[in-house]
Write a protein that holds these residues in place. Structure first.
Motif, PDB file in Angstrom:
ATOM      1  N   ARG A  21      13.267  27.994  -6.209  1.00 53.17           N
ATOM      2  CA  ARG A  21      13.952  29.271  -5.951  1.00 53.17           C
ATOM      3  C   ARG A  21      13.067  30.136  -5.053  1.00 53.17           C
ATOM      4  N   LEU A  22      13.669  31.141  -4.443  1.00 56.29           N
ATOM      5  CA  LEU A  22      12.912  32.064  -3.599  1.00 56.29           C
ATOM      6  C   LEU A  22      11.919  32.843  -4.460  1.00 56.29           C
ATOM      7  N   VAL A  23      10.680  32.958  -3.994  1.00 54.16           N
ATOM      8  CA  VAL A  23       9.668  33.758  -4.684  1.00 54.16           C
ATOM      9  C   VAL A  23       9.264  34.925  -3.780  1.00 54.16           C
ATOM     10  N   GLU A  24       8.868  34.612  -2.552  1.00 54.92           N
ATOM     11  CA  GLU A  24       8.512  35.646  -1.578  1.00 54.92           C
ATOM     12  C   GLU A  24       9.699  35.866  -0.642  1.00 54.92           C
ATOM     13  N   PRO A  25       9.791  37.067  -0.037  1.00 50.09           N
ATOM     14  CA  PRO A  25      10.905  37.325   0.895  1.00 50.09           C
ATOM     15  C   PRO A  25      10.824  36.472   2.164  1.00 50.09           C
ATOM     16  N   VAL A  72      13.232  36.635   6.187  1.00 48.27           N
ATOM     17  CA  VAL A  72      13.322  35.480   7.097  1.00 48.27           C
ATOM     18  C   VAL A  72      14.304  35.798   8.217  1.00 48.27           C
ATOM     19  N   LYS A  73      13.882  35.614   9.456  1.00 52.49           N
ATOM     20  CA  LYS A  73      14.707  36.026  10.600  1.00 52.49           C
ATOM     21  C   LYS A  73      15.236  34.866  11.422  1.00 52.49           C
ATOM     22  N   GLY A  74      14.450  33.777  11.539  1.00 50.83           N
ATOM     23  CA  GLY A  74      14.801  32.738  12.503  1.00 50.83           C
ATOM     24  C   GLY A  74      15.442  31.509  11.892  1.00 50.83           C
ATOM     25  N   HIS A 123       6.621  30.959   4.098  1.00 52.02           N
ATOM     26  CA  HIS A 123       6.529  31.262   5.538  1.00 52.02           C
ATOM     27  C   HIS A 123       7.594  30.487   6.318  1.00 52.02           C
ATOM     28  N   ALA A 124       8.862  30.623   5.893  1.00 53.17           N
ATOM     29  CA  ALA A 124       9.920  29.792   6.469  1.00 53.17           C
ATOM     30  C   ALA A 124       9.992  29.935   7.987  1.00 53.17           C
ATOM     31  N   ASP A 125       9.856  31.160   8.490  1.00 52.42           N
ATOM     32  CA  ASP A 125       9.947  31.354   9.947  1.00 52.42           C
ATOM     33  C   ASP A 125       8.829  30.627  10.683  1.00 52.42           C
ATOM     34  N   GLY A 126       7.640  30.643  10.089  1.00 50.19           N
ATOM     35  CA  GLY A 126       6.506  30.023  10.760  1.00 50.19           C
ATOM     36  C   GLY A 126       6.486  28.522  10.615  1.00 50.19           C
ATOM     37  N   THR A 127       7.035  28.047   9.494  1.00 49.42           N
ATOM     38  CA  THR A 127       6.835  26.650   9.120  1.00 49.42           C
ATOM     39  C   THR A 127       7.940  25.726   9.605  1.00 49.42           C
ATOM     40  N   LEU A 128       9.175  26.193   9.516  1.00 47.39           N
ATOM     41  CA  LEU A 128      10.311  25.277   9.717  1.00 47.39           C
ATOM     42  C   LEU A 128      10.791  25.264  11.162  1.00 47.39           C
ATOM     43  N   VAL A 129      11.145  24.078  11.629  1.00 48.95           N
ATOM     44  CA  VAL A 129      11.700  23.929  12.977  1.00 48.95           C
ATOM     45  C   VAL A 129      13.080  23.290  12.840  1.00 48.95           C
ATOM     46  N   PRO A 130      14.145  23.990  13.281  1.00 53.01           N
ATOM     47  CA  PRO A 130      15.494  23.416  13.150  1.00 53.01           C
ATOM     48  C   PRO A 130      15.734  22.345  14.218  1.00 53.01           C
TER      49      PRO A 130
END
Lengths: 340, 340
Positions: A21-25, A72-74, A123-130
């Motif tokens: 589940r989500l923990v950090e925004p 998360v923005k991206g 760090h979804a924005d920094g970590t993940l690449v779609p």
């Protein structure tokens, strides 16, 4: 959710774990399309690294975003994404210089455990690449490989300064070593020497671009590499094991002024200063900054220029993770893919 | 001819040695204009390296060509020349790649001994670089420095990938460390941190371009370097000592992805593989390929852009070599010049 947990060396069980589940925004939660067992998971499995009680396992992952935190923005729900085994913000000075695992805010995904149905990614924005779109099923193993073993082999080749006209030796015939062969080919190496004594791995090494196979190990292997490189040693050597023997084999296989890229997680390695000094080699390596390479690797896979998914020679349902570990431990499989 | 000979730790004598003469057709014989004592000569002097009986000493040299062998084409009697502490053919694949000390035919000049009136230089065409004309007397110390300590400090800075915009730390305040500071300045470093607790050396470091002085050693020194570099560590670190403590200080002072150039001759150094792996540093060094840099260094000295000769703070006649060793051993002198 179901997930793999290691209780002790040799004891991996798939059991019900608390839902991710989500923990950090800045987090995202993914539903995994595939997971897998890594060569580095075998260190605790074999009792060479301690197992500190029941430990969720796995750090490689691809999947579909289910939820994202408010910051998360991206990244959006529904996207298919590939991540690295280190989550990182990708905005700090260290990330921007291409060393994301050393990000001051990095989180090692092995501490979360991706051999599961769902995973929380910090760090979804920094970590993940779609990916550009939802990938076809046959492309998923390749994208999963990009998440660690391809990115790691690629970093090994880059750290070893592989390039056109160069002779490259690869120490280690696990998935990382084999994909370092693939990377060396893509990066334009003239000669690629794979060091392997296992016939199925030799075959895959040749398929990925190896021009020569050396079956000897240790100093005999070093002698063979020197014989194949005009007596000087290879320009570039990728080390993909992490033992004292493999590190010394790599250093001794490189010519003066040559480059050793080492990506096997070091275990009880101690490098003799005097020998290193007079070897004149360049040494660079460590935990691969897979994030640095992900956009390029995804692009090459998407265009079907490379198929790193070939390293998966065993596919099992997640529930049979224990058998996946056994098969890799006994070297019956190069790398096992788990379908949640 | 007169020459310095070490009989045992602490026991250096100047005595009559057999005159240097041509042995191979590729040799030259020089009459030395100046010689000097190297920090590395202090290792056997201090008993840390064994002394294998009476040993001619010295490996740094500049002088006038007296004789050349029949196969020497590019060097003529009467020329003023600078050589490196490794003689090398400078035509083989390893020399051409810039790693002359690892030339398969290299000869270490310390085995011949240049603290003398005359010296035989093997591979004269490959090893010696003539100056544009006979140098003025005040330029000779600088040219002598190019033969080892400047070339070594320069290589340390190049191996550490010093360049514009970078923060550089230098571990070691001997002549090589001080000249690594000079090299870093010339190569455009933005910030240069010299690690030294000796006031005269600090002064020279500042004169050569140091922007900061750190007096702390070991982990305290590491902490200071991190404080001065935004918490990340230096981009480039030059190691110019060769001990376990100095190597670890250098590695820990570099940021992830940073470069350590190590040129202190390693003594009882053993690098921990796990720490090195997770440090993400680049490591390169070894015996400096001074020959690679000599044309450029001579040019800079000739144009008076740099004056590396300032590291010589003691000048003695060759006959007083014993006192030169003592003064350096007791750190009363940074570097002693000997006039034959």
């Amino acid at each position: 959710m179901r997930g793999a947990v290691m209780y002790a060396p040799g004891d991996v069980r798939v059991e019900e774990r608390e839902d991710a589940r989500l923990v950090e925004p800045t987090d995202a939660v993914l539903r995994l399309s595939a997971a897998c067992v890594c060569g580095s998971d075998l260190w605790p499995y074999r009792g060479i690294e301690p197992v500190g009680g029941a430990t969720p396992m796995g750090h490689e992952y691809v999947g579909v975003v289910e939820q994202v935190g408010g910051a998360v923005k991206g990244i959006s729900p529904g996207q298919f994404v590939v991540g690295s085994f280190f989550a990182s913000d990708n905005t700090c000075e260290i990330c921007r210089s291409g060393y994301q695992p050393s990000c001051p805010y990095s989180v090692i995904m092995g501490s979360i455990g991706t051999q599961a149905e769902l995973v929380r990614v910090p760090h979804a924005d920094g970590t993940l690449v779609p990916t550009p779109a939802m990938p076809p099923a046959d492309m998923i193993p390749g994208l999963l490989a990009a998440s660690d073993v391809l990115g790691t082999g690629w970093f090994g080749a880059v750290a070893a300064e592989v390039g056109p006209g160069k002779a490259v030796a690869v120490v280690g015939d696990g998935a990382v070593g084999l994909l370092a062969v693939l990377a060396a080919k893509q990066l334009g190496a003239e000669r690629i020497i794979a060091m392997s004594r296992h016939e199925p791995r030799q075959r895959l090494a040749r398929e990925f671009g190896a021009s020569d196979i050396v079956t000897e190990r240790g100093n005999e292997g070093v002698t063979r590499v020197h014989e194949l490189t005009g007596g000087f040693g290879a320009h570039s050597v990728v080390e993909a094991v992490g033992t004292q023997e493999s590190m010394m084999q790599a250093i001794r296989s490189a010519r003066p002024g040559g480059h050793v890229g080492y990506v096997g997680v070091a275990h009880d390695v101690s490098l003799p200063g005097v020998e290193l000094f007079f070897s004149h080699v360049h040494l660079h390596g460590g935990p691969a900054p897979v994030r640095r390479f992900l956009p390029e690797l995804i692009d090459r896979i998407w265009k079907r220029e490379i198929d790193p998914g070939k390293v998966f020679d065993l596919e099992l349902p997640l529930d049979q993770a224990a058998e996946a570990y056994r098969a890799m431990d006994e070297r019956r499989a190069i790398k096992a893919l788990l379908t949640p």
